[in-house]
Design a protein around this motif. Structure first.
Motif, PDB file in Angstrom:
ATOM      1  N   PRO A   1       0.816  -1.215   0.000  1.00  0.00           N
ATOM      2  CA  PRO A   1       0.000   0.000   0.000  1.00  0.00           C
ATOM      3  C   PRO A   1       0.854   1.272   0.000  1.00  0.00           C
ATOM      4  O   PRO A   1       1.940   1.299   0.596  1.00  0.00           O
ATOM      5  CB  PRO A   1      -0.798  -0.114   1.305  1.00  0.00           C
ATOM      6  N   VAL A   2       0.375   2.296  -0.667  1.00  0.00           N
ATOM      7  CA  VAL A   2       1.034   3.600  -0.621  1.00  0.00           C
ATOM      8  C   VAL A   2       1.097   4.071   0.834  1.00  0.00           C
ATOM      9  O   VAL A   2       0.132   3.927   1.584  1.00  0.00           O
ATOM     10  CB  VAL A   2       0.272   4.631  -1.477  1.00  0.00           C
ATOM     11  N   GLY A   3       2.235   4.598   1.235  1.00  0.00           N
ATOM     12  CA  GLY A   3       2.403   5.066   2.596  1.00  0.00           C
ATOM     13  C   GLY A   3       2.969   4.040   3.552  1.00  0.00           C
ATOM     14  O   GLY A   3       3.204   4.356   4.730  1.00  0.00           O
ATOM     15  N   SER A   4       3.190   2.796   3.071  1.00  0.00           N
ATOM     16  CA  SER A   4       3.789   1.770   3.935  1.00  0.00           C
ATOM     17  C   SER A   4       5.196   2.193   4.350  1.00  0.00           C
ATOM     18  O   SER A   4       5.910   2.868   3.597  1.00  0.00           O
ATOM     19  CB  SER A   4       3.867   0.430   3.199  1.00  0.00           C
ATOM     20  N   ALA A   5       5.593   1.779   5.538  1.00  0.00           N
ATOM     21  CA  ALA A   5       6.942   2.076   6.011  1.00  0.00           C
ATOM     22  C   ALA A   5       7.949   1.242   5.228  1.00  0.00           C
ATOM     23  O   ALA A   5       7.795   0.029   5.077  1.00  0.00           O
ATOM     24  CB  ALA A   5       7.058   1.756   7.496  1.00  0.00           C
ATOM     25  N   ILE A   6       8.981   1.896   4.706  1.00  0.00           N
ATOM     26  CA  ILE A   6      10.018   1.205   3.932  1.00  0.00           C
ATOM     27  C   ILE A   6      11.385   1.689   4.384  1.00  0.00           C
ATOM     28  O   ILE A   6      11.520   2.740   5.022  1.00  0.00           O
ATOM     29  CB  ILE A   6       9.881   1.455   2.414  1.00  0.00           C
ATOM     30  N   LEU A   7      12.398   0.899   4.051  1.00  0.00           N
ATOM     31  CA  LEU A   7      13.781   1.334   4.205  1.00  0.00           C
ATOM     32  C   LEU A   7      14.274   1.750   2.836  1.00  0.00           C
ATOM     33  O   LEU A   7      14.246   0.959   1.884  1.00  0.00           O
ATOM     34  CB  LEU A   7      14.654   0.212   4.761  1.00  0.00           C
ATOM     35  N   ALA A   8      14.688   3.003   2.702  1.00  0.00           N
ATOM     36  CA  ALA A   8      15.170   3.533   1.433  1.00  0.00           C
ATOM     37  C   ALA A   8      16.665   3.778   1.528  1.00  0.00           C
ATOM     38  O   ALA A   8      17.179   4.190   2.569  1.00  0.00           O
ATOM     39  CB  ALA A   8      14.448   4.834   1.086  1.00  0.00           C
ATOM     40  N   GLY A   9      17.372   3.496   0.454  1.00  0.00           N
ATOM     41  CA  GLY A   9      18.819   3.689   0.472  1.00  0.00           C
ATOM     42  C   GLY A   9      19.358   4.107  -0.878  1.00  0.00           C
ATOM     43  O   GLY A   9      18.662   4.065  -1.896  1.00  0.00           O
ATOM     44  N   ALA A  10      20.607   4.518  -0.872  1.00  0.00           N
ATOM     45  CA  ALA A  10      21.310   4.884  -2.104  1.00  0.00           C
ATOM     46  C   ALA A  10      22.757   4.447  -1.965  1.00  0.00           C
ATOM     47  O   ALA A  10      23.337   4.505  -0.880  1.00  0.00           O
ATOM     48  CB  ALA A  10      21.234   6.390  -2.355  1.00  0.00           C
ATOM     49  N   HIS A  11      23.330   3.975  -3.077  1.00  0.00           N
ATOM     50  CA  HIS A  11      24.752   3.613  -3.054  1.00  0.00           C
ATOM     51  C   HIS A  11      25.485   4.334  -4.177  1.00  0.00           C
ATOM     52  O   HIS A  11      24.910   4.620  -5.228  1.00  0.00           O
ATOM     53  CB  HIS A  11      24.947   2.094  -3.164  1.00  0.00           C
ATOM     54  N   ARG A  12      26.748   4.626  -3.905  1.00  0.00           N
ATOM     55  CA  ARG A  12      27.643   5.223  -4.902  1.00  0.00           C
ATOM     56  C   ARG A  12      28.887   4.364  -4.990  1.00  0.00           C
ATOM     57  O   ARG A  12      29.597   4.201  -4.004  1.00  0.00           O
ATOM     58  CB  ARG A  12      28.034   6.650  -4.505  1.00  0.00           C
ATOM     59  N   TRP A  13      29.121   3.771  -6.151  1.00  0.00           N
ATOM     60  CA  TRP A  13      30.315   2.967  -6.396  1.00  0.00           C
ATOM     61  C   TRP A  13      31.188   3.724  -7.394  1.00  0.00           C
ATOM     62  O   TRP A  13      30.741   4.053  -8.491  1.00  0.00           O
ATOM     63  CB  TRP A  13      29.933   1.603  -6.956  1.00  0.00           C
ATOM     64  N   SER A  14      32.415   4.004  -6.999  1.00  0.00           N
ATOM     65  CA  SER A  14      33.241   4.883  -7.822  1.00  0.00           C
ATOM     66  C   SER A  14      34.704   4.474  -7.788  1.00  0.00           C
ATOM     67  O   SER A  14      35.123   3.602  -7.019  1.00  0.00           O
ATOM     68  CB  SER A  14      33.094   6.333  -7.340  1.00  0.00           C
TER      69      SER A  14
END
Length: 240
Positions: free
Chosen positions: A202-215
């Motif tokens: 459902p929209v609004g559900s609690a989630i874990l959001a992340g981002a990675h940078r590989w360089s």
């Protein structure tokens, strides 16, 4: 007294066997006494290891014994996925599949353009995909690459099945780049409509959001943004 290192080694041993698919859902684990004997550690150490795995959702305990969860609610961290690229040339865990929902050259948002040090009007490769294990969706992700990589690895622009898992390894091989720096950032928040659709929640559900940078010294090789479903666990070890 067993060291905390022994406790984490035992937990990681079973964690990796579950993630690899060697221990399938529903598989019964050896008893605490059997594990204690084979590892030659105190029973308390085994209990701590199994308690950690239960909290993470890998196993369940019943009066009949300890079993691998039917659908372990665990996901790979970006660190785990990079380690798999380096070890087996795949971003996916054993038993995990992916479906690419979009791929192409696009004008990026400003923050992505700045990450790749682009000039106004420059394009990047954008790929949107969903991974899953069985009936469970494990991740919804968007990954970005320099536009020139598409000429060397045309499959970056493809949504065809079966090509997503090995693309990062193929990019590294084709470009001669080597990832020497990696950074992850994570935060908890509510899923927006696009993320909710990708994860089937459902929209609004609690989630874990992340981002990675590989360089490397030449700049960003891959930038990714990803979200995990509610109550999914990721974890990693590190040396202080």
């Amino acid at each position: 007294m067993a060291s905390s290192k022994t406790f984490t080694v035992i937990a990681d041993h079973f964690r990796q066997r579950i993630l690899s698919g060697e221990l399938e859902p529903g598989t019964k684990l050896p008893t605490n006494r059997e594990i204690s004997g084979s590892w030659q550690v105190a029973a308390a150490t085994v209990s701590r290891a199994l308690q950690a795995l239960q909290v993470e959702g890998f196993i369940r305990t019943t009066p009949r014994g300890t079993f691998v969860s039917d659908e372990p609610r665990v996901g790979l961290s970006s660190r785990d996925r990079l380690a798999r690229v380096q070890r087996v040339k795949s971003i996916l865990a054993e038993g995990e599949t992916s479906r690419v929902t979009a791929a192409g050259l696009v004008l990026p948002p400003l923050y992505v353009a700045e990450l790749f040090d682009l000039d106004t009007g420059d394009q990047v490769v954008r790929r949107e995909w969903i991974s899953g294990r069985g009936t469970t969706r494990t991740c919804f992700a968007v990954t970005w690459y320099p536009a020139q990589f598409a000429a060397l690895v045309p499959d970056l622009l493809s949504t065809a099945p079966g090509k997503n898992a090995g693309l990062t390894a193929r990019v590294l091989e084709a470009t001669g780049r080597q990832i020497t720096h990696a950074r992850d950032d994570m935060h908890g928040r509510a899923a927006d409509a696009r993320e909710a659709a990708g994860l089937g929640i459902p929209v609004g559900s609690a989630i874990l959001a992340g981002a990675h940078r590989w360089s490397d010294d030449n700049g960003v090789v891959e930038y990714g943004e990803w979200v995990l479903p509610p109550r999914f666990v990721i974890g990693y070890e590190y040396t202080p």
